[in-house]
Design a protein around this motif. Structure first.
Motif, PDB file in Angstrom:
ATOM      1  N   TRP A  41      43.791  40.556  44.552  1.00 23.76           N
ATOM      2  CA  TRP A  41      44.336  40.178  43.211  1.00 23.76           C
ATOM      3  C   TRP A  41      45.359  38.574  43.293  1.00 23.76           C
ATOM      4  CZ3 TRP A  41      41.541  39.779  38.854  1.00 23.76           C
ATOM      5  CH2 TRP A  41      40.217  40.070  38.288  1.00 23.76           C
ATOM      6  N   ALA A 130      39.830  36.733  36.176  1.00 19.56           N
ATOM      7  CA  ALA A 130      41.340  36.220  36.245  1.00 19.56           C
ATOM      8  C   ALA A 130      41.849  37.422  34.947  1.00 19.56           C
ATOM      9  CB  ALA A 130      41.188  34.552  35.927  1.00 19.56           C
ATOM     10  N   LYS A 147      44.747  35.697  40.508  1.00 18.08           N
ATOM     11  CA  LYS A 147      43.264  35.552  39.808  1.00 18.08           C
ATOM     12  C   LYS A 147      42.404  36.066  41.208  1.00 18.08           C
ATOM     13  CE  LYS A 147      41.458  31.670  42.247  1.00 18.08           C
ATOM     14  NZ  LYS A 147      42.037  30.061  43.702  1.00 18.08           N
TER      15      LYS A 147
END
Lengths: 163, 248
Positions: A41, A130, A147
């Motif tokens: 992420w 997200a 994200k």
């Protein structure tokens, strides 16, 4: 008879639909989502401010090569292999923090080594790819906008000399 | 779905928090500036229902799976801008057998019985003056407290097959928590067993004014029985009708 068979079959199928029963109250119901794909992420933005102020001035950063990585790490404990939910934070492609993870819908915990320790991120927003996390320490708020990415993990150091 | 749940223990807990905080705030020359009303017993919510069954020779047996999700949030604020938020979340699932009369006309009546499975959660946040909420372990009552309960459900319903393939259904259900074996007073309550929590505060108190510890028994046990009425549209197959159509 055919109808009764059909009914019993449907019952079994429907019961199978509830397989997530076992996950809902688990301490790690969010971990499979975090670890999906290659489990990375990207930190798109970091905001920091003083949370005791009603109208705080916020500092915003867009860090480069910084991301969280979640995966299952196997470990041998008393001769048995166990899988640990594991998380790492990379800043500028260098490992900054790593720990076992407890991931629920409302918070992510980077667990510490003793009772009362660990780092907690409260989840403010969550969608398919997200998330927005908030970490609070001594009234200083840090918000991470994340994200889902396919971030490339830094190579491990070359310890084999071949000599 | 409209329901009425017995949240009296939850309401007692919230009210006791207000009473518990008043002298603490007063000692620090603070006071409450905003306090939300207590948790409500009544609510309307959507329900996801799946059914499979047969009706023939005047009788019907249907397997029903029903799922509902509800949540309620309450805030309290102090005069320095800080505060606390309590968010109550429930996921309730029912697996039911509807046994009844398959009407030769358009009405079916049935009695229903089954099991309810409930995942309950109290999320307790600390609120900062900038309105951000967080679950950090600096504050003892911050946490995600959870409890899973199982119970028995029973009730009845009416199905009106007003058109081929579509029926309207009205179902009353009483979902009682507990199936015998363990009494409510002997069961564990809402708990947060995260390593970040001080073990003395790993249970969510039913009464904030009373001591809380693993042995005090002062933990909120979400034995919240519920009466509900569900209105739903059911799509069904009328095999006789289909056979007739095939023949013609």
């Amino acid at each position: 008879m055919k109808q009764i068979t059909l009914l019993l079959l449907s019952t079994s199928i429907l019961t199978g639909c509830f397989k997530q029963f076992s996950d809902i109250n688990d301490d790690n119901e969010l971990f499979p989502k975090l670890a999906q794909g290659n489990g990375t992420w990207e930190i798109v933005e970091v905001e920091t401010w003083d949370a005791t102020s009603v109208d705080p001035v916020k500092e915003t950063l867009q860090p480069k090569d910084s991301f969280f990585h979640f995966y299952l790490r196997s470990k041998i404990v008393s001769g048995t292999v166990i899988d640990l939910n594991y998380g790492e934070l990379f800043i500028n492609n260098k490992i900054f923090e790593e720990a076992t993870i407890s991931a629920q819908s409302e918070r992510i915990i980077f667990e510490g080594n003793f009772v009362g320790s660990g780092k907690i991120y409260s989840i403010e927003e969550r969608s398919h790819n997200a998330m927005v996390w908030l970490h609070m320490e001594n009234n200083k708020a840090t918000r991470y906008s994340l994200k889902k990415c396919q971030c490339i993990l830094p190579e491990t150091s070359k310890v084999e000399t071949g000599g | 779905m409209g329901y009425r749940a017995d949240y009296s223990d939850l309401q007692k807990s919230y009210a006791s928090y207000i009473t518990f905080m008043e002298p603490i705030l007063s000692e620090n020359n603070l006071k409450f500036t905003a306090v939300d009303d207590n948790f409500s017993n009544d609510a309307l919510t959507g329900a996801f229902i799946f059914q499979a069954g047969v009706g023939q020779d005047g009788y019907s047996i249907v397997f029903t799976a029903m799922s509902t999700k509800t949540s309620q949030s309450r805030d309290v604020y102090w005069s320095n801008g800080f505060g606390r938020n309590f968010t109550w979340k429930e996921t309730r699932r029912e697996t039911l057998f509807d046994v009844g009369f398959f009407g030769t006309k358009r009405f079916d009546f049935y009695g229903t019985f089954g099991v309810n499975w409930n995942w309950t959660r109290m999320v307790s946040y600390y609120i900062y003056p900038d309105k951000s909420r967080n679950l950090s372990h600096e504050f003892a009552y911050n946490g995600v407290y959870k409890k899973y309960t199982v119970g028995l459900s029973f009730g009845g319903g009416l199905r009106f097959r007003f058109k081929n393939f579509i029926a309207l259904e009205c179902r009353y259900l009483y979902s009682k928590i507990g199936i015998g074996g363990i009494a409510k007073s002997e069961d564990f309550g809402l708990s947060d067993n995260s390593i970040t929590k001080n073990p003395d505060y790993s249970y969510f108190p039913e009464d904030f004014l009373a001591p809380i510890s693993i042995t005090s028994g002062n933990e909120l046990r979400p034995y919240f029985n519920r009466h509900s009425i569900t209105l739903s549209a059911v799509f069904y197959l009328n095999l006789e009708e289909l056979r007739k159509k095939r023949k013609t």
